[in-house]
Design an enzyme around this catalytic site. Structure first.
Site, PDB file in Angstrom:
ATOM      1  N   CYS A 159       0.831  -1.212   0.000  1.00  0.00           N
ATOM      2  CA  CYS A 159       0.000   0.000   0.000  1.00  0.00           C
ATOM      3  C   CYS A 159       0.864   1.260   0.000  1.00  0.00           C
ATOM      4  O   CYS A 159       1.755   1.423   0.843  1.00  0.00           O
ATOM      5  CB  CYS A 159      -0.936  -0.027   1.211  1.00  0.00           C
ATOM      6  SG  CYS A 159      -1.740   1.549   1.552  1.00  0.00           S
ATOM      7  N   CYS A 181       0.278   3.323   3.170  1.00  0.00           N
ATOM      8  CA  CYS A 181       0.876   2.668   4.344  1.00  0.00           C
ATOM      9  C   CYS A 181       2.370   2.949   4.426  1.00  0.00           C
ATOM     10  O   CYS A 181       2.921   3.169   5.522  1.00  0.00           O
ATOM     11  CB  CYS A 181       0.629   1.166   4.287  1.00  0.00           C
ATOM     12  SG  CYS A 181      -1.119   0.691   4.335  1.00  0.00           S
TER      13      CYS A 181
END
Length: 480
Positions: free
Chosen positions: A170, A173
């Site tokens: 991600c 993230c």
């Protein structure tokens, strides 16, 4: 002066003296039959007069209700969280409205479509957030990695547990990671886990702990959840009751958020965590969805041109695993135009029995992907809309409604799956006109019935009388 004798000469209905008339059984029978026929035909004519007939025609749409059309909908998504559910509208003229919220309401539901709480207010939580400019170089991990084995243990050990659910692939993230670990180290120094024991920052890798993330209804990455010991109760389905953090993700904001959670808690062993009611917390913390479904209801005004209504997961600061997105849904209601009460439709059944049969064709229909189609499935609906207008005999519009046909299909996509409703209005409209008969027409037909039956009965009586007279003469052997 005109004499009565001359006036009598224009009498159309000259009388025959009663002494010169003769009654007969055949005439009596014909009279009874004629009277019954008159009554039957009169009843049929009265029924026809009271029954309103209609004519149906197809004309160019001459709508006078403006350039916009109201679209009402109520759709349940058992596998799409209200946290990220977004309603978007676009059309061929370039309109592109994303995440419409003004006329939309969202309610969390479970897998059986039952509501699990009050209305979900997303507000401005999903706007772009600040991630800071921390560098990932020489990163010292300060947060604790959790898995299915130790997740519940840590949640019951600390009054406050702030958990970052993430995925290594991600983008967001990876932006959060330096700030998260730096904040975890600062919090660890400020509130030592062994000496203080009021808070801990942890993380869960959802690619390794898919079941754990699914149990907590994680659909977007990263998702920062706050679990409070004592208030983190579980419902009948063993789902955690907790909060989500929607604020900035830089180190300073994260530390400030955690401090705001910890300060109200006294340093006492086994002290239960009380909810922080400060204004700062209310801006960045919100109760997390307790279930993974969402019911979306409301209305929108769309232009009368081909367009699309799309429901999907959307966020400017989260990533989604497209292979895990399931856009199955149940259409509870979908209609166009003004809402028409059922009573109004029942009154119009006498004009057009078929009216109202297609204004909500998709209602109560389910479109469920049972994973037999595989991941990344978009469900599309193609709606052809036709306006129907009912006019009284004086030209006044009784009702205007929009009916539609619907064709649904599924398609695999490389992008984020969506539920798409493509609508297109027909340039033609159906016009139903009421045709009521005038009273003069009814009286004329009644007179025609009486006069016609009387005349035909008289002719038949004359023929019958002449025939019977002739047969009597033949019996007596008379020539004529």
């Amino acid at each position: 002066m005109i004499s009565p004798r001359k006036i009598k000469s224009v009498d159309f209905y000259r009388k025959i003296p009663r002494d010169l008339t003769e009654a007969s059984l055949s005439g009596a029978g014909l009279s009874i039959v004629a009277a019954l026929s008159m009554l039957l035909l009169f009843g049929m004519e009265l029924s026809s007069y009271l029954t309103v007939s209609t004519t149906t025609s197809i004309i160019i749409d001459r709508s006078s209700d403006g350039d916009f059309l109201r679209m009402d909908f109520n759709i349940s998504f058992p596998s799409l969280s209200c946290e990220f559910a977004s309603v978007d509208v676009s059309d061929v003229l370039g309109t592109n409205r994303l995440n419409v919220t003004k006329t939309i309401r969202k309610f969390s539901i479970d897998s059986n479509l039952r509501p699990t709480g009050s209305e979900f207010h997303s507000g401005e939580f999903l706007s772009r957030v600040n991630h800071g400019d921390e560098s990932a170089e020489e990163l010292v991990e300060g947060s604790v990695s959790l898995g299915a084995r130790n997740f519940d243990t840590f949640l019951h050990q600390y009054p406050i547990s702030v958990v970052n659910f993430y995925a290594p692939w991600c983008y967001w993230c990876n932006l959060l990671k330096p700030s998260w670990e730096k904040a975890a180290n600062q919090i660890k120094e400020r509130y030592d886990p062994e000496m203080d024991g009021r808070v801990i920052l942890a993380k869960v890798d959802c690619t390794q702990e898919a079941d754990l993330c699914r149990r907590n209804h994680i659909q977007g990455y990263p998702s920062i959840r706050i679990f409070r010991k004592g208030s983190d109760l579980r419902d009948d389905n063993a789902h955690h009751d907790h909060e989500s953090y929607y604020g900035d993700r830089d180190t300073e904001s994260l530390v400030k958020m955690v401090i705001g959670l910890v300060e109200p808690i006294h340093v006492e062993p086994h002290k239960l965590a009380l909810e922080d009611k400060s204004d700062n917390a209310s801006k960045t913390l919100k109760k997390a969805p307790s279930t993974g479904g969402c019911r979306i209801e409301g209305y929108m005004r769309v232009k009368k041109v081909p367009g699309n209504l799309m429901v999907s997961a959307r966020s400017e600061s989260h990533s989604f695993d497209t292979s895990q997105m399931n856009m199955s849904h149940v259409v509870n209601h979908l209609s166009f135009g003004k809402r028409i009460l059922p009573e109004a439709f029942s009154d119009l059944k006498r004009l057009a029995p078929y009216l109202g049969g297609s204004h909500n064709r998709l209602d109560d229909r389910s479109f469920i992907n049972q994973h037999d189609l595989g991941p990344n499935v978009t469900i599309e609906h193609y709606l052809q809309i036709v306006k129907t207008e009912v006019l009284k005999s004086n030209g006044h519009a009784m009702i205007e409604e929009y009916e539609y046909t619907a064709h649904s299909s599924v398609a695999h996509t490389y992008y984020l799956p969506v539920a798409k409703f493509h609508f297109e209005l027909s340039p033609m409209q159906v016009l139903i006109t009421e045709n009521s008969k005038s009273f003069s027409h009814f009286i004329t037909n009644v007179c025609a019935i009486i006069g016609g039956v009387f005349t035909v009965a008289g002719i038949l009586d004359s023929i019958l009388h002449q025939t019977m007279t002739l047969m009597k003469k033949i019996e007596l052997g008379k020539n004529f």
